[in-house]
Write a protein that holds these residues in place. Structure first.
Motif, PDB file in Angstrom:
ATOM      1  N   ALA A 286       0.832  -1.204   0.000  1.00 35.44           N
ATOM      2  CA  ALA A 286       0.000   0.000   0.000  1.00 35.44           C
ATOM      3  C   ALA A 286       0.865   1.252   0.000  1.00 35.44           C
ATOM      4  N   ARG A 287       1.923   1.245   0.804  1.00 33.04           N
ATOM      5  CA  ARG A 287       2.827   2.398   0.862  1.00 33.04           C
ATOM      6  C   ARG A 287       3.453   2.657  -0.519  1.00 33.04           C
ATOM      7  N   MET A 288       3.887   1.606  -1.175  1.00 26.79           N
ATOM      8  CA  MET A 288       4.527   1.762  -2.482  1.00 26.79           C
ATOM      9  C   MET A 288       3.545   2.287  -3.524  1.00 26.79           C
ATOM     10  N   ARG A 289       2.289   1.859  -3.450  1.00 25.53           N
ATOM     11  CA  ARG A 289       1.302   2.290  -4.442  1.00 25.53           C
ATOM     12  C   ARG A 289       0.800   3.712  -4.152  1.00 25.53           C
ATOM     13  N   GLN A 290       0.626   4.043  -2.886  1.00 22.97           N
ATOM     14  CA  GLN A 290       0.047   5.335  -2.523  1.00 22.97           C
ATOM     15  C   GLN A 290       1.034   6.484  -2.668  1.00 22.97           C
ATOM     16  N   ARG A 291       2.337   6.194  -2.552  1.00 23.51           N
ATOM     17  CA  ARG A 291       3.347   7.257  -2.632  1.00 23.51           C
ATOM     18  C   ARG A 291       4.433   6.879  -3.632  1.00 23.51           C
ATOM     19  N   PRO A 292       4.082   6.794  -4.912  1.00 25.19           N
ATOM     20  CA  PRO A 292       5.069   6.373  -5.908  1.00 25.19           C
ATOM     21  C   PRO A 292       6.267   7.303  -5.995  1.00 25.19           C
ATOM     22  N   GLU A 293       6.053   8.588  -5.649  1.00 23.32           N
ATOM     23  CA  GLU A 293       7.165   9.537  -5.720  1.00 23.32           C
ATOM     24  C   GLU A 293       8.202   9.294  -4.629  1.00 23.32           C
ATOM     25  N   ALA A 294       7.842   8.518  -3.613  1.00 18.98           N
ATOM     26  CA  ALA A 294       8.750   8.270  -2.485  1.00 18.98           C
ATOM     27  C   ALA A 294       9.186   6.805  -2.420  1.00 18.98           C
ATOM     28  N   ARG A 295       9.206   6.134  -3.574  1.00 11.96           N
ATOM     29  CA  ARG A 295       9.610   4.722  -3.569  1.00 11.96           C
ATOM     30  C   ARG A 295      11.108   4.538  -3.343  1.00 11.96           C
ATOM     31  N   GLY A 296      11.906   5.511  -3.750  1.00  7.12           N
ATOM     32  CA  GLY A 296      13.358   5.378  -3.649  1.00  7.12           C
ATOM     33  C   GLY A 296      13.855   5.015  -2.263  1.00  7.12           C
ATOM     34  N   THR A 390       7.538  -0.317 -12.991  1.00  7.65           N
ATOM     35  CA  THR A 390       6.759  -0.820 -14.131  1.00  7.65           C
ATOM     36  C   THR A 390       5.766  -1.886 -13.699  1.00  7.65           C
ATOM     37  N   LEU A 391       6.197  -2.820 -12.860  1.00  6.73           N
ATOM     38  CA  LEU A 391       5.301  -3.891 -12.426  1.00  6.73           C
ATOM     39  C   LEU A 391       4.158  -3.354 -11.574  1.00  6.73           C
ATOM     40  N   LEU A 392       4.452  -2.430 -10.657  1.00  6.20           N
ATOM     41  CA  LEU A 392       3.384  -1.901  -9.800  1.00  6.20           C
ATOM     42  C   LEU A 392       2.425  -1.018 -10.589  1.00  6.20           C
TER      43      LEU A 392
END
Length: 425
Positions: A286-296, A390-392
């Motif tokens: 959920a964290r990765m999907r909700q905040r794509p700009e902060a995935r790094g 890409t996968l998400l």
């Protein structure tokens, strides 16, 4: 050696110094016991229980691995790992002359391999290929890498669920990107791909792997020989030109190119572990999907957390007596460091066994430290970001197609990761 002392005089006259022997030097403490460290076939992202015990026993312990001879010191604290890996008193080259205790059953270091080079040879060997792995080179590579990845994901989507992410994307993508960076001609990529898969495969046995190595290294030698006058910027051309200028030998160039050609394996299995964690921890996904700009920063935390390998990597030999955390390592004794343990040092990473997406700072050592910091670290990071994004983004309903306990993991291997990752969407 003696110490001088004086005793007060009742007459106020200072008496002559009285000599007495200095206390004997403290005896060297007994070394820790030698612990056998087998390569356990661990499920999932479980941290090695033997390494956990070794970390608990002390910052510097002694271990014996399944192959080779004798025992070796093991440093597990973050600061000690950084010291050993950045100190020229610990030599990689010296290991090639010894049968040090090790995980790998066979020990055949090739001339020219960066992994076994000490300074100044290390910089001399690394210089010809450095330009292929800069941040600028990766920016130029990114559109082509994205196109390769989109083609793989697109084919998987057209075929429909379920699918094995390792087979369809995680393995072929890094191999294809490495082929681009190395400068493998399109017509020859399938053959090189076949060799690479056999070399890193756990099936087929040592003979099949040796045959594949002979084929691939022979092809690399011929290609480098043919590119001595090249001005292209791919790795094989850069190496060919360096040989042509007399900066490195052909044998060294081949030894440099081989591990780089095989280097996609780490990306495959590291990303496999990361995706497994996302697919089995809803809050992380959920964290990765909700905040794509902060995935790094989350990817950095996952790189810190995942148990990348079994036991330890490559040893070093102490060239002189060196003290590490109060332990005297004598000249000639082998030393290993554990980056996995350093990344779980509670003095540097509070609650180290917890995945904290907001961990800051996060000075993890997933790509190593010192002169032997991973040559392809920027390339590996680029591929990891592209794969996850890409996968998400293209598979919003991505989930495991089997219960987590039914995911098969690699066995009898140095690099850990899922053997298959069945998913649906």
């Amino acid at each position: 050696m003696t110490q001088e002392i004086t005793t007060p005089s009742p007459t106020g006259v200072t008496p002559s110094p009285v000599e007495r022997p200095a206390p004997p030097p403290a005896e060297r403490p007994a070394p820790p016991p030698v612990r056998d460290w087998p390569a356990l076939d661990l499920e999932g992202t479980q941290f090695d229980p033997v390494l956990t015990e070794l970390m608990r026993e002390g910052p510097v312990t002694r271990v014996r691995l399944p192959h080779g001879e004798g025992w070796a010191w093991l440093a597990t604290r973050y600061d000690d790992v950084k010291l050993v890996t950045n100190d020229p008193r610990f030599s990689r080259t010296e290991v090639t002359r010894r049968q040090v205790t090790r995980l790998a059953p066979h020990f055949k270091p090739r001339p020219g391999s960066l992994a076994w080079a000490d300074q100044p040879d290390h910089n001399r060997l690394r210089k010809p290929v450095a330009g292929a792995f800069t941040v600028g080179a990766m920016k130029r590579l990114r559109p082509r890498a994205q196109k390769l990845l989109d083609e793989l994901v697109g084919a998987m989507l057209r075929d429909g669920p379920p699918a094995d992410l390792v087979e369809r994307v995680l393995e072929p993508f890094p191999i294809a990107v490495v082929a681009e960076v190395m400068g493998v001609p399109v017509a020859e990529r399938e053959q090189v791909h076949t060799w690479t898969r056999q070399i890193i495969s756990t099936s087929g046995g040592a003979e099949a792997a040796d045959r594949a190595k002979e084929g691939m290294y022979g092809w690399i030698a011929a290609t480098i020989r043919a590119r001595r006058d090249s001005t292209a910027q791919d790795v094989l051309s850069l190496l060919g030109a360096a040989v042509g200028r007399g900066e490195i030998s052909e044998e060294e160039a081949v030894g440099l190119a081989g591990p780089l050609q095989i280097g996609g394996e780490a990306v495959t299995h590291n990303c496999g572990q990361m995706l497994f964690l996302m697919l089995t921890r809803p809050e992380l996904m959920a964290r990765m999907r909700q905040r794509p700009e902060a995935r790094g920063p989350v990817l950095d935390e996952l790189l810190r957390y995942i148990p990348h390998r079994s036991t330890v990597g490559l040893a070093r030999i102490a060239l002189e007596d060196v003290e590490v955390h109060g332990v005297r390592i004598a000249a000639g004794e082998p030393v290993y460091v554990s980056y996995l343990a350093a990344n779980r040092d509670p003095d540097v990473f509070p609650d180290p066994d917890v995945i904290d997406p907001d961990r800051d700072p996060n000075p993890h050592l997933a790509f190593g430290n010192g002169p032997h910091y991973c040559t392809g670290a920027v390339l590996a990071r680029l591929q990891t970001e592209l794969l996850v994004d890409t996968l998400l983004d293209r598979l919003p309903g991505l989930r495991l197609a089997v219960p987590p306990g039914q995911v098969a993991w690699r066995r009898r291997t140095m690099i850990r990761g899922p053997q298959t990752l069945p998913v649906t969407w």
